[in-house]
Motif scaffolding. Structure first.
Motif, PDB file in Angstrom:
ATOM      1  N   TYR A 185       0.722  -1.262  -0.503  1.00 57.28           N
ATOM      2  CA  TYR A 185      -0.158   0.035   0.005  1.00 57.28           C
ATOM      3  C   TYR A 185       0.342   1.331  -0.160  1.00 57.28           C
ATOM      4  CZ  TYR A 185      -4.133  -3.248   1.021  1.00 57.28           C
ATOM      5  OH  TYR A 185      -5.292  -4.069   1.059  1.00 57.28           O
ATOM      6  N   ALA A 188       4.393   2.352   2.828  1.00 57.26           N
ATOM      7  CA  ALA A 188       5.009   1.136   2.903  1.00 57.26           C
ATOM      8  C   ALA A 188       6.605   1.390   2.284  1.00 57.26           C
ATOM      9  CB  ALA A 188       4.502  -0.176   2.507  1.00 57.26           C
ATOM     10  N   ALA A 223      -0.908   0.502   4.842  1.00 59.55           N
ATOM     11  CA  ALA A 223      -0.173   1.694   4.809  1.00 59.55           C
ATOM     12  C   ALA A 223       0.859   2.319   5.389  1.00 59.55           C
ATOM     13  CB  ALA A 223      -0.965   2.590   3.776  1.00 59.55           C
ATOM     14  N   ASN A 224       1.904   3.015   5.503  1.00 55.75           N
ATOM     15  CA  ASN A 224       3.048   3.767   6.226  1.00 55.75           C
ATOM     16  C   ASN A 224       3.719   2.029   6.828  1.00 55.75           C
ATOM     17  OD1 ASN A 224       2.924   5.747   4.660  1.00 55.75           O
ATOM     18  ND2 ASN A 224       1.937   7.299   6.354  1.00 55.75           N
ATOM     19  N   THR A 225       3.474   1.216   7.061  1.00 51.40           N
ATOM     20  CA  THR A 225       4.087  -0.069   7.053  1.00 51.40           C
ATOM     21  C   THR A 225       5.579  -0.215   7.063  1.00 51.40           C
ATOM     22  OG1 THR A 225       1.712  -0.988   8.070  1.00 51.40           O
ATOM     23  CG2 THR A 225       3.926  -2.656   7.597  1.00 51.40           C
ATOM     24  N   THR A 226       6.305  -0.536   7.369  1.00 53.89           N
ATOM     25  CA  THR A 226       7.755  -0.635   7.810  1.00 53.89           C
ATOM     26  C   THR A 226       7.592  -2.003   7.666  1.00 53.89           C
ATOM     27  OG1 THR A 226       7.824   0.114  10.333  1.00 53.89           O
ATOM     28  CG2 THR A 226       8.377   1.747   8.360  1.00 53.89           C
ATOM     29  N   ILE A 243      -1.637  -7.573   6.087  1.00 56.65           N
ATOM     30  CA  ILE A 243      -1.086  -6.643   7.421  1.00 56.65           C
ATOM     31  C   ILE A 243      -1.466  -5.602   7.109  1.00 56.65           C
ATOM     32  CG2 ILE A 243       1.890  -5.822   7.914  1.00 56.65           C
ATOM     33  CD1 ILE A 243       2.816  -8.204   6.962  1.00 56.65           C
ATOM     34  N   ASP A 244      -1.701  -4.849   7.723  1.00 56.08           N
ATOM     35  CA  ASP A 244      -2.312  -3.305   7.929  1.00 56.08           C
ATOM     36  C   ASP A 244      -0.980  -2.330   7.959  1.00 56.08           C
ATOM     37  OD1 ASP A 244      -4.615  -1.911   7.862  1.00 56.08           O
ATOM     38  OD2 ASP A 244      -5.498  -2.971  10.175  1.00 56.08           O
ATOM     39  N   ASN A 245      -1.942  -1.195   8.181  1.00 52.07           N
ATOM     40  CA  ASN A 245      -1.081   0.370   8.169  1.00 52.07           C
ATOM     41  C   ASN A 245      -0.717  -0.160   9.664  1.00 52.07           C
ATOM     42  OD1 ASN A 245      -2.948   0.575   6.535  1.00 52.07           O
ATOM     43  ND2 ASN A 245      -4.190   1.911   6.951  1.00 52.07           N
ATOM     44  N   LEU A 246       0.872   0.777   8.935  1.00 57.36           N
ATOM     45  CA  LEU A 246       1.900   1.771  10.515  1.00 57.36           C
ATOM     46  C   LEU A 246       2.355   0.908  11.274  1.00 57.36           C
ATOM     47  CD1 LEU A 246      -0.657   4.687  11.426  1.00 57.36           C
ATOM     48  CD2 LEU A 246       1.542   4.236  10.492  1.00 57.36           C
ATOM     49  N   VAL A 247       2.576  -0.762  10.693  1.00 57.85           N
ATOM     50  CA  VAL A 247       2.705  -1.871  11.393  1.00 57.85           C
ATOM     51  C   VAL A 247       4.589  -1.945  11.502  1.00 57.85           C
ATOM     52  CG1 VAL A 247       3.197  -4.350  11.387  1.00 57.85           C
ATOM     53  CG2 VAL A 247       0.871  -3.093  11.178  1.00 57.85           C
ATOM     54  N   VAL A 262      -3.121  -6.521  13.010  1.00 58.44           N
ATOM     55  CA  VAL A 262      -3.321  -5.491  12.362  1.00 58.44           C
ATOM     56  C   VAL A 262      -2.499  -4.376  12.813  1.00 58.44           C
ATOM     57  CG1 VAL A 262      -5.728  -4.357  13.528  1.00 58.44           C
ATOM     58  CG2 VAL A 262      -5.669  -6.541  13.140  1.00 58.44           C
ATOM     59  N   ALA A 263      -3.592  -3.340  12.363  1.00 56.50           N
ATOM     60  CA  ALA A 263      -2.882  -1.506  12.632  1.00 56.50           C
ATOM     61  C   ALA A 263      -1.921  -1.979  13.976  1.00 56.50           C
ATOM     62  CB  ALA A 263      -2.990  -0.952  12.097  1.00 56.50           C
ATOM     63  N   GLN A 264      -0.633  -1.000  13.581  1.00 55.59           N
ATOM     64  CA  GLN A 264       0.125  -0.030  14.557  1.00 55.59           C
ATOM     65  C   GLN A 264       0.533  -1.627  15.392  1.00 55.59           C
ATOM     66  OE1 GLN A 264      -2.367   2.480  16.158  1.00 55.59           O
ATOM     67  NE2 GLN A 264      -1.960   4.291  15.013  1.00 55.59           N
ATOM     68  N   VAL A 265       0.657  -3.065  15.369  1.00 51.84           N
ATOM     69  CA  VAL A 265       1.415  -3.603  16.037  1.00 51.84           C
ATOM     70  C   VAL A 265       3.082  -3.555  15.798  1.00 51.84           C
ATOM     71  CG1 VAL A 265       2.061  -6.113  15.663  1.00 51.84           C
ATOM     72  CG2 VAL A 265      -0.208  -5.729  16.129  1.00 51.84           C
TER      73      VAL A 265
ATOM     74  N   PHE B 195      -8.950  -2.334   5.965  1.00 49.27           N
ATOM     75  CA  PHE B 195      -8.474  -3.672   6.183  1.00 49.27           C
ATOM     76  C   PHE B 195      -9.729  -4.535   5.779  1.00 49.27           C
ATOM     77  CE2 PHE B 195      -5.791  -6.654   9.445  1.00 49.27           C
ATOM     78  CZ  PHE B 195      -5.236  -6.959   7.928  1.00 49.27           C
TER      79      PHE B 195
ATOM     80  N   ASN C 224       9.281   6.204   8.468  1.00 47.36           N
ATOM     81  CA  ASN C 224       8.272   6.644   8.616  1.00 47.36           C
ATOM     82  C   ASN C 224       7.683   7.795  10.076  1.00 47.36           C
ATOM     83  OD1 ASN C 224       7.571   6.407   5.808  1.00 47.36           O
ATOM     84  ND2 ASN C 224       6.092   4.378   6.559  1.00 47.36           N
ATOM     85  N   LEU C 246       8.730   4.455  12.851  1.00 47.62           N
ATOM     86  CA  LEU C 246       6.946   4.838  13.102  1.00 47.62           C
ATOM     87  C   LEU C 246       7.166   5.322  14.625  1.00 47.62           C
ATOM     88  CD1 LEU C 246       5.860   1.611  11.903  1.00 47.62           C
ATOM     89  CD2 LEU C 246       5.133   4.020  11.144  1.00 47.62           C
ATOM     90  N   GLN C 264       7.829   2.666  17.510  1.00 50.30           N
ATOM     91  CA  GLN C 264       6.704   3.146  17.892  1.00 50.30           C
ATOM     92  C   GLN C 264       6.403   3.893  18.851  1.00 50.30           C
ATOM     93  OE1 GLN C 264       4.548  -1.064  16.270  1.00 50.30           O
ATOM     94  NE2 GLN C 264       3.907  -0.131  15.195  1.00 50.30           N
TER      95      GLN C 264
END
Lengths: 341, 341, 341
Positions: A185, A188, A223-226, A243-247, A262-265, B195, C224, C246, C264
């Motif tokens: 996305y 990323a 999106a914006n996952t690393t 894999i969701d966003n910002l992970v 899920v996001a931010q994990v 998602f 990011n 992040l 994070q």
């Protein structure tokens, strides 16, 4: 119902066609020739729309819907309004996914290269790829057939992207070998240096990060996952992971097949997930752990030890879910007792 | 005081002018003709600077300041150094904002299109827009007057951006209808797929995401924040919301007017915030919740049930703040007692 | 062992050379003329490879390794397989870093400017810089010697980047003054507006953000990650800090020298870290705090008060680690007792 500025609807389809393509059973009395023009949510659907009920939180919306047909689990079939046609499915969300894909198929990729894309002459680009404005593709990269690389994405030297891949706008991919039908996305970050250094009072010393990111087939990366590349071993994402966003995925992490993150994990370096592990939003994992196949970790949990296969853990430090709930209840009761005294 | 490489100062202004534009009252004996060249922090200000005190943590800096004038609440007016001019305001931070905006007005947008921007011929660009190098604007997009699109930002087909909009460097916006005076910071990701998939042992199946992102007027969206488009319903951000960096907003989320969402918050799909909800940093929200108007959620809390209007919640699972503090105190006491035994 | 598509190996080196460059002692009987072609992990190394053992979790891999030599702490030297050559070091990870840097030195920067890079004529670019496709460099920016600016990165007006700097793909840097040998990873956001506004029922009012981001020498800033510029004071990142992916760093935050901030983490506005503070992954810090030199904060902790130098804190609200562990143990025991009754 979808905004025509952004989405193009296919169809119409008959109820019989829709039942067939999603493997659902029509309710008694349903008219298999009834025409449907679109999908819609229970609350906003009209007679020309097919809708679905999955989360029982929305049973009252089901009861009041004006949809022409609804995909539902047989157990709640009698909760809808009189006369509505039903498509009965043991997995109504999956059946809805198939119906919605019929109305809104992925647009075919059309061959195009933006005039200002910078593609190294040594890169190999497959047939029928769409390469957007500002895209940069490095030396010896290999892009499979039918890939879509969105505007201003950057693909580094030597990267391999399998057929059907999608790279979102402004994403970057380095040191990676990626399978088929992978969707990365916008924004990323794949394959940059991991967080590897030797601490020291005279300054922390960088440890060269010599591994890759190896991604299987049919993976989605938000999106914006690393995802950092390995330090020597590879970072590995198994087939079918979502894999969701910002992970954040640290170096040398390995995810098995079909994991859901899920996001931010955040997953620290060298931790390994078995197949079909699910991690709730904002959960954190220490490094060098083994999370067993099918394990579930609740949102915001902090995992600092291995988890056996199939278990559900929660809390920080994460413990079996039932123990964690008992601890919460115990504390709640103690605080209440104290107040009453 | 601001670095002239980055900021251009307007002015000077008299104390009377400053009092007038921020609606503050001059302290007795203050000279309304005193000239001010700039704003500055209490610690670094000189006689030509106007400063402010908002957080009482900085009362000692106020007592020692060499600023020519200070904006303060009347309640602490007597805590400053002798002879300093005061601008008395019941909301000194807001008054300071007005004064600082006078010294540092937003630079006017000047019309320019970078020669290498890729603007689809069917896109409609308003008057007096600045469109930076590498910007990509898709087919049928509508950009209002006085917008500023920073370098390498990507705006997808059909997107509507209201007048006075700002899109930061390397941001991407898809499937979105955006109001006036909206500022999207660098690297934010708006409108990508949510998602949404049906889980299954043979592979998770993508559910087409057919909604939009609808953003009101006067909204700020922080750097590298991600807002997914709706799955069918829209994702909605109300007028006047302030969203910080690295926030995740899932599909179908609805924020009312004036919500404040601090950095790294995650809001799961279909959750609804009433007007003026405030979410502290790193707080997480499960999906399908209703958070009442004016509710406050403390930093790092994990919200898994609805919150009534006006309530302050904390902890995980989040509970009313007072209960949560009582639980923390109870546990702390129990652990201390145990130690002493 | 590293994939030749992505990495170029130097060498070979003799064991004596390697011992010399990392300051390790050869084990008795080791042959200083033995040749090594590469580094490798314990599990995958062969006789031509040198490996290392740092985390004792991998002692069994050490025992079974087929590596030609292993860098280890003297305390565990006897746990390896018979006949393996050892390089003995009190800091084996640091010694490995030096050895790996010898095999994989940073590629030298070669002077190049992509034809489509947009560099303002008033910008000053040092000697021997590599400026990638789509890069944008603003007016009066100053780029030092030997910098590498990756594709589609954006550098704003007036930014100063010291010699040896690396800016990753799609990163953006505004209002910043950056020292030497700083590496900013892909997608990092430096210097955008901080989250500063005066709340109000008629709308939140923006407070102009008039400070900079000042970054010392030898700093790494992860993918990011977002670092807002100061509101008036500067946001300051000290020499030798390592910041992971992040991470959110609010306006006016100051980090001392050598701080380590794991992925994070969120640091709210105006909080100050002394030198060598370490913050574990996903930890959060309220604003306006002082975290003493050498303090450690455990992963996922929520810090809402100052921390004295040298202390280790955990939990939310964060308390000294031993107290936090005692609270966890107390709660665990109470819940168990309750179950047994």
């Amino acid at each position: 119902m979808a905004d025509a500025r952004f989405f193009q609807v296919a169809g119409p389809f008959t109820l019989g066609q829709l039942a067939g393509l999603c493997g659902a059973e029509m309710s008694a009395g349903a008219d298999s020739t009834q025409m449907f023009a679109d999908v819609a949510a229970l609350e906003t659907a009209g007679p020309q729309h097919i809708s679905f009920l999955d989360n029982r939180k929305y049973l009252s919306a089901f009861a009041a819907t004006k949809a022409g047909a609804v995909i539902v689990h047989p157990d709640v079939a009698d909760r809808g309004p009189a006369g509505v046609a039903l498509l009965l499915s043991k997995d109504p969300y999956r059946a809805y996914a198939m119906v919605a894909q019929a109305f809104y198929p992925q647009p075919a990729v059309t061959e195009w290269r933006a005039p200002n894309a910078c593609i190294d002459p040594s890169a190999v680009i497959g047939a029928n790829c769409w390469i957007g404005p500002g895209v940069v593709i490095g030396a010896r990269a290999e892009i499979g057939d039918n890939c879509r690389i969105e505007a201003n994405a950057v693909i580094g030297d030597g990267v391999v992207l399998g057929a059907g891949g999608k790279i979102g706008a402004n994403a970057s991919v380095y040191c990676a070998v990626i399978g088929k039908n992978v969707s990365i996305y916008p924004g990323a970050r794949i394959g940059q240096d991991g967080f590897g250094f030797a601490m020291g009072a005279q300054g922390h010393l960088k440890v060269p990060q010599l591994g890759r990111v190896v991604i299987g087939n049919n993976v989605e990366i938000g999106a914006n996952t690393t995802i950092d590349r390995g330090s020597g071993p590879d970072t590995v994402i198994g087939d079918g992971c979502w894999i969701d966003n910002l992970v954040q995925i640290g170096h040398n992490v390995q995810l098995g097949r079909g994991c859901v993150v899920v996001a931010q994990v955040g997953i620290s370096g060298s931790t390994q997930f078995g197949d079909f592990v699910a991690a709730g939003g904002q959960a954190g994992f220490a490094g060098h752990l083994k999370i067993g196949m099918g394990a579930k970790v609740m949102a915001q949990s902090g995992v600092i030890s291995d988890i056996p296969p199939g278990q559900t853990y929660g809390g920080y430090p994460a413990i079996p879910r039932m123990e964690w709930l008992r601890q919460s209840a115990t504390l709640s009761k103690l605080a209440r007792d104290k107040k009453q005294r």
